[in-house]
Scaffold this active site. Structure first.
Site, mmCIF file in Angstrom:
data_model
loop_
_atom_site.group_PDB
_atom_site.id
_atom_site.type_symbol
_atom_site.label_atom_id
_atom_site.label_comp_id
_atom_site.label_asym_id
_atom_site.label_seq_id
_atom_site.Cartn_x
_atom_site.Cartn_y
_atom_site.Cartn_z
ATOM 1 C CB CYS A 1 -15.384 2.288 -40.828
ATOM 2 S SG CYS A 1 -16.439 3.411 -39.887
ATOM 3 C CB CYS B 1 -13.929 4.237 -37.728
ATOM 4 S SG CYS B 1 -15.016 3.122 -36.812
#
Length: 465
Positions: free
Chosen positions: A388, A385
């Site tokens: 993230c 991600c």
């Protein structure tokens, strides 16, 4: 010229502002031919006072369900019929040519190319800058706005101020009264607090917008890349609209201009102050992004402007549907929302001796504890991600600052086989999801903000310790 429309249920009259045009025209319902389920859309269209040519209807009504009964509608009758062929515009080339252009240049080009077939979408917030840019071009321009019926009183007053300042009439689009009535009677006035804002926005905003755009070949929005890093970071200055259809119908029939896409919010405000442009009085009360009254609130210093919109929902819900094309339908959408089950092979993240790597049994034990020795901060993430990955440095720094403080910092890989568990037990709707487990509480508290810098995370922890 005067035009009267009469039927068994309504009577609508129009008059020309030109005193030399006195001839009357009578139109009865027998003269009008509509296909089954189609009705003339409300279309009282406005121009800048410089416009001398009549306007085509903005809101050609799409086919509608027979159960939806239209209210009486105002229909513009142009004095001049323009049968000139429409020039085909190479949008890809135009986008490249305007990629680094100023907002004024982009606005001028848009109005030049599309004339009466383009309109500015005005929400009553800082996108009044678009109207100012259009005014500065010296070209005729059109402005429309969606009146949802739930706007702040200050916004309605602002609409009136803008009309008087520029000598224009804003073309208001309204939701279907029957649809609103059905929604409110069935689910109440504030159902969006419980089941999300999408349904209400669809009735009050998206469908009226769809009707408006069916009468255009292009529209102009105030989207900026810095408004919502999750959904608008890749907004181009000009594009083929990926969601809505234009006058000719079908995919690719509508062009979307975003003249301030590359402009920072501070620069927009510097422009408004320099040009002495009227602004919504709500801005002085801490409102930055302004929508409907129940769904908009002021933000604190340091908060992102979109945190004042639909604050009770996750980051992935920060679009109402007007710009749905911004949300990518991939494994991770524009906000890190969880869509699929594919797990790309990438290296793990949040690697630090100060961060505890929790396994599935470890996070389950943490959930069961009712009296913890230490408080815990846990991020549920997916290594692939990008959001993230973007917060990795700040999360590692947070762990270093909290070492020995009585707050343990941990991570849990909520991707792949663990995703369903995380969605059910860890409130996972988007990556990353950050949870705080207080010492003397069995319930985990979800971090509500999109700001993931160290100071914001520390403020969240300190508020709950």
């Amino acid at each position: 010229m005067a035009l009267a429309f009469s039927s068994s249920s309504s009577s609508i009259a129009f008059s020309s502002s030109n005193p030399r045009q006195e001839q009357g025209v009578q139109v009865t319902s027998s003269n009008l031919q509509f296909s089954d389920g189609c009705f003339p859309a409300p279309a009282s269209l406005s121009l800048s006072r410089k416009r001398s040519q009549a306007v085509k209807a903005l809101n050609a009504e799409p086919k509608r369900n027979d159960s939806i009964v239209p209210s009486a509608a105002t229909v513009s009758a142009p004095d001049v019929v323009d049968n000139k062929p429409v020039d085909v515009v190479d949008i890809e080339k135009l986008g490249k040519d305007l990629e680094n252009a100023s907002p004024l240049e982009i606005m001028d080009k848009a109005l030049e190319k599309y004339g009466d077939d383009i309109a500015i979408a005005f929400s009553g917030a800082e996108d009044v800058a678009l109207i100012e840019y259009a005014h500065l071009t010296g070209r005729p321009f059109r402005v429309f706005s969606l009146d949802t019926g739930r706007l702040n009183p200050e916004t309605y007053k602002f609409f009136d101020t803008v009309e008087k300042h520029y000598g224009i009439r804003i073309e208001y689009m309204f939701p279907d009264a029957v649809e609103v009535q059905a929604l409110v009677r069935t689910k109440g006035l504030f159902s969006f607090y419980e089941d999300g804002h999408q349904e209400c926005c669809r009735v009050r905003k998206v469908r009226p917008l769809r009707r408006a755009l069916k009468g255009l070949r292009a529209w102009i929005t105030g989207q900026r890349k810095d408004q919502s890093p999750g959904t608008r970071s890749e907004v181009p200055v000009v594009q083929v609209d990926p969601v809505f259809e234009g006058l000719d119908g079908g995919a690719g029939s509508l062009v979307k201009f975003n003249p301030v896409a590359n402009v920072a919010g501070n620069d927009i405000w510097n422009f408004l102050r320099t040009m002495d442009v009227p602004v919504n009085s709500l801005h002085a009360q801490g409102y930055i992004s302004i929508g409907c009254e129940p769904c908009t609130r002021s933000v604190l210093p340091g908060q992102h402007e979109r945190e004042g919109r639909w604050w009770w929902e996750d980051a992935k819900a920060k679009e109402c549907g007007l710009h749905k094309g911004n949300i990518k339908e991939e494994n991770v959408n524009g906000n890190g929302a969880v869509n699929g089950n594919v797990t790309p092979a990438v290296a793990d993240i949040f690697e630090s001796p100060n961060i505890v790597n929790l396994s599935r049994p470890g996070i389950e034990n943490l959930l069961k504890m009712e009296d913890r020795k230490d408080a815990w901060m846990v991020v549920a993430y997916a290594p692939w991600c990008p959001f993230c990955q973007a917060m990795e440095a700040s999360y590692v720094e947070l762990a270093e600052k909290l070492a020995g403080s009585g707050v343990k910092v941990a991570k849990f890989n909520a991707d792949g086989d663990q995703k369903a568990f995380a969605q059910q037990e860890l409130q996972l709707k988007s990556y990353p999801t950050i949870l705080f487990f207080p010492k003397h509480s069995s319930r985990a508290v979800k971090y509500p903000s999109e700001n993931r810098d160290v100071d914001s995370l520390l403020a969240f922890i300190n508020a709950l310790r």
